[in-house]
Write a protein that holds these residues in place. Structure first.
Motif, PDB file in Angstrom:
ATOM      1  N   ASN A  41      30.242  26.179 -34.895  1.00  0.00           N
ATOM      2  CA  ASN A  41      30.743  25.514 -36.089  1.00  0.00           C
ATOM      3  C   ASN A  41      29.564  25.108 -36.972  1.00  0.00           C
ATOM      4  N   ILE A  42      29.622  25.553 -38.230  1.00  0.00           N
ATOM      5  CA  ILE A  42      28.610  25.162 -39.208  1.00  0.00           C
ATOM      6  C   ILE A  42      29.352  24.595 -40.403  1.00  0.00           C
ATOM      7  N   ASP A  43      29.256  23.291 -40.575  1.00  0.00           N
ATOM      8  CA  ASP A  43      29.936  22.601 -41.673  1.00  0.00           C
ATOM      9  C   ASP A  43      28.890  22.204 -42.710  1.00  0.00           C
ATOM     10  N   VAL A  49      26.246  20.937 -37.372  1.00  0.00           N
ATOM     11  CA  VAL A  49      26.241  22.223 -36.680  1.00  0.00           C
ATOM     12  C   VAL A  49      26.528  21.965 -35.206  1.00  0.00           C
ATOM     13  N   THR A  50      27.389  22.810 -34.634  1.00  0.00           N
ATOM     14  CA  THR A  50      27.676  22.746 -33.212  1.00  0.00           C
ATOM     15  C   THR A  50      27.148  24.013 -32.555  1.00  0.00           C
ATOM     16  N   GLY A  51      26.291  23.810 -31.554  1.00  0.00           N
ATOM     17  CA  GLY A  51      25.752  24.929 -30.796  1.00  0.00           C
ATOM     18  C   GLY A  51      26.130  24.787 -29.344  1.00  0.00           C
ATOM     19  N   VAL A  52      26.370  25.921 -28.682  1.00  0.00           N
ATOM     20  CA  VAL A  52      26.745  25.891 -27.272  1.00  0.00           C
ATOM     21  C   VAL A  52      25.834  26.821 -26.474  1.00  0.00           C
ATOM     22  N   VAL A  53      25.651  26.458 -25.209  1.00  0.00           N
ATOM     23  CA  VAL A  53      24.937  27.318 -24.269  1.00  0.00           C
ATOM     24  C   VAL A  53      25.979  27.803 -23.275  1.00  0.00           C
ATOM     25  N   LYS A  54      26.207  29.127 -23.289  1.00  0.00           N
ATOM     26  CA  LYS A  54      27.227  29.747 -22.443  1.00  0.00           C
ATOM     27  C   LYS A  54      26.577  30.661 -21.422  1.00  0.00           C
ATOM     28  N   TYR A  55      27.248  30.794 -20.285  1.00  0.00           N
ATOM     29  CA  TYR A  55      26.827  31.761 -19.283  1.00  0.00           C
ATOM     30  C   TYR A  55      28.090  32.291 -18.617  1.00  0.00           C
ATOM     31  N   ASN A  56      28.239  33.591 -18.594  1.00  0.00           N
ATOM     32  CA  ASN A  56      29.438  34.252 -18.053  1.00  0.00           C
ATOM     33  C   ASN A  56      30.721  33.698 -18.666  1.00  0.00           C
ATOM     34  N   ILE A 105      21.485  24.726 -42.203  1.00  0.00           N
ATOM     35  CA  ILE A 105      21.990  23.840 -43.258  1.00  0.00           C
ATOM     36  C   ILE A 105      21.123  23.964 -44.509  1.00  0.00           C
ATOM     37  N   LYS A 106      19.817  23.986 -44.324  1.00  0.00           N
ATOM     38  CA  LYS A 106      18.889  24.078 -45.458  1.00  0.00           C
ATOM     39  C   LYS A 106      19.116  25.361 -46.258  1.00  0.00           C
ATOM     40  N   ASN A 107      19.407  26.459 -45.580  1.00  0.00           N
ATOM     41  CA  ASN A 107      19.579  27.751 -46.243  1.00  0.00           C
ATOM     42  C   ASN A 107      21.029  28.104 -46.536  1.00  0.00           C
ATOM     43  N   GLY A 108      21.951  27.199 -46.232  1.00  0.00           N
ATOM     44  CA  GLY A 108      23.355  27.417 -46.565  1.00  0.00           C
ATOM     45  C   GLY A 108      24.012  28.532 -45.776  1.00  0.00           C
ATOM     46  N   GLU A 109      23.534  28.781 -44.573  1.00  0.00           N
ATOM     47  CA  GLU A 109      24.097  29.844 -43.727  1.00  0.00           C
ATOM     48  C   GLU A 109      25.377  29.371 -43.058  1.00  0.00           C
ATOM     49  N   THR A 110      26.386  30.207 -43.078  1.00  0.00           N
ATOM     50  CA  THR A 110      27.628  29.902 -42.367  1.00  0.00           C
ATOM     51  C   THR A 110      27.883  30.874 -41.234  1.00  0.00           C
ATOM     52  N   ASN A 111      27.177  31.994 -41.249  1.00  0.00           N
ATOM     53  CA  ASN A 111      27.346  33.004 -40.190  1.00  0.00           C
ATOM     54  C   ASN A 111      25.954  33.467 -39.745  1.00  0.00           C
ATOM     55  N   PRO A 112      25.378  32.829 -38.720  1.00  0.00           N
ATOM     56  CA  PRO A 112      24.001  33.107 -38.339  1.00  0.00           C
ATOM     57  C   PRO A 112      23.762  34.409 -37.593  1.00  0.00           C
ATOM     58  N   ARG A 113      24.700  35.272 -37.478  1.00  0.00           N
ATOM     59  CA  ARG A 113      24.529  36.504 -36.704  1.00  0.00           C
ATOM     60  C   ARG A 113      23.662  37.463 -37.383  1.00  0.00           C
TER      61      ARG A 113
END
Length: 113
Positions: A41-43, A49-56, A105-113
């Motif tokens: 989530n990038i608001d 910004v919400t970041g997650v660490v996932k495994y499997n 946030i500084k660069n206004g990115e909503t889709n960091p892929r």
């Protein structure tokens, strides 16, 4: 001329394994980041910004960064996947997500892929 001599002496002291008091030489070990955080989530309005660490497919750590108020909230732990995340710790992942959040946030990115 004296500064050149100091640099040469410092270099040789470093090479033989002794430490120089004025030396600013150090070592860094680079390790690959095996699990890369995902940003769910990038608001841009709230600057969160919400970041997650996932495994499997399972989320182990969630980091919510409020860039505007300079606050970070974390939920979860990496203990169960410590062997996979080594040598990185929870604090390393929090710092990665926090710095990326500020950049997004500084660069206004909503889709960091």
């Amino acid at each position: 001329m004296i500064s050149k001599i100091k640099k040469i002496v410092s270099y040789f002291i470093f090479k033989i394994g002794l430490k120089s008091k004025q030396s600013s030489v150090g070592w860094t070990t680079f390790e690959p980041l095996r699990i890369v955080p995902e940003y769910t989530n990038i608001d841009l309005e709230k600057k969160q910004v919400t970041g997650v660490v996932k495994y499997n497919g399972e989320v182990y750590l969630t980091v919510i960064v409020d860039v505007q108020n300079n606050k970070t909230k974390t939920v979860g732990s990496l203990r169960r996947i410590a062997e996979v995340t080594k040598p990185f710790k929870k604090s390393n992942y929090i710092e990665i997500i926090k710095s990326e959040a500020e950049f997004l946030i500084k660069n206004g990115e909503t889709n960091p892929r």
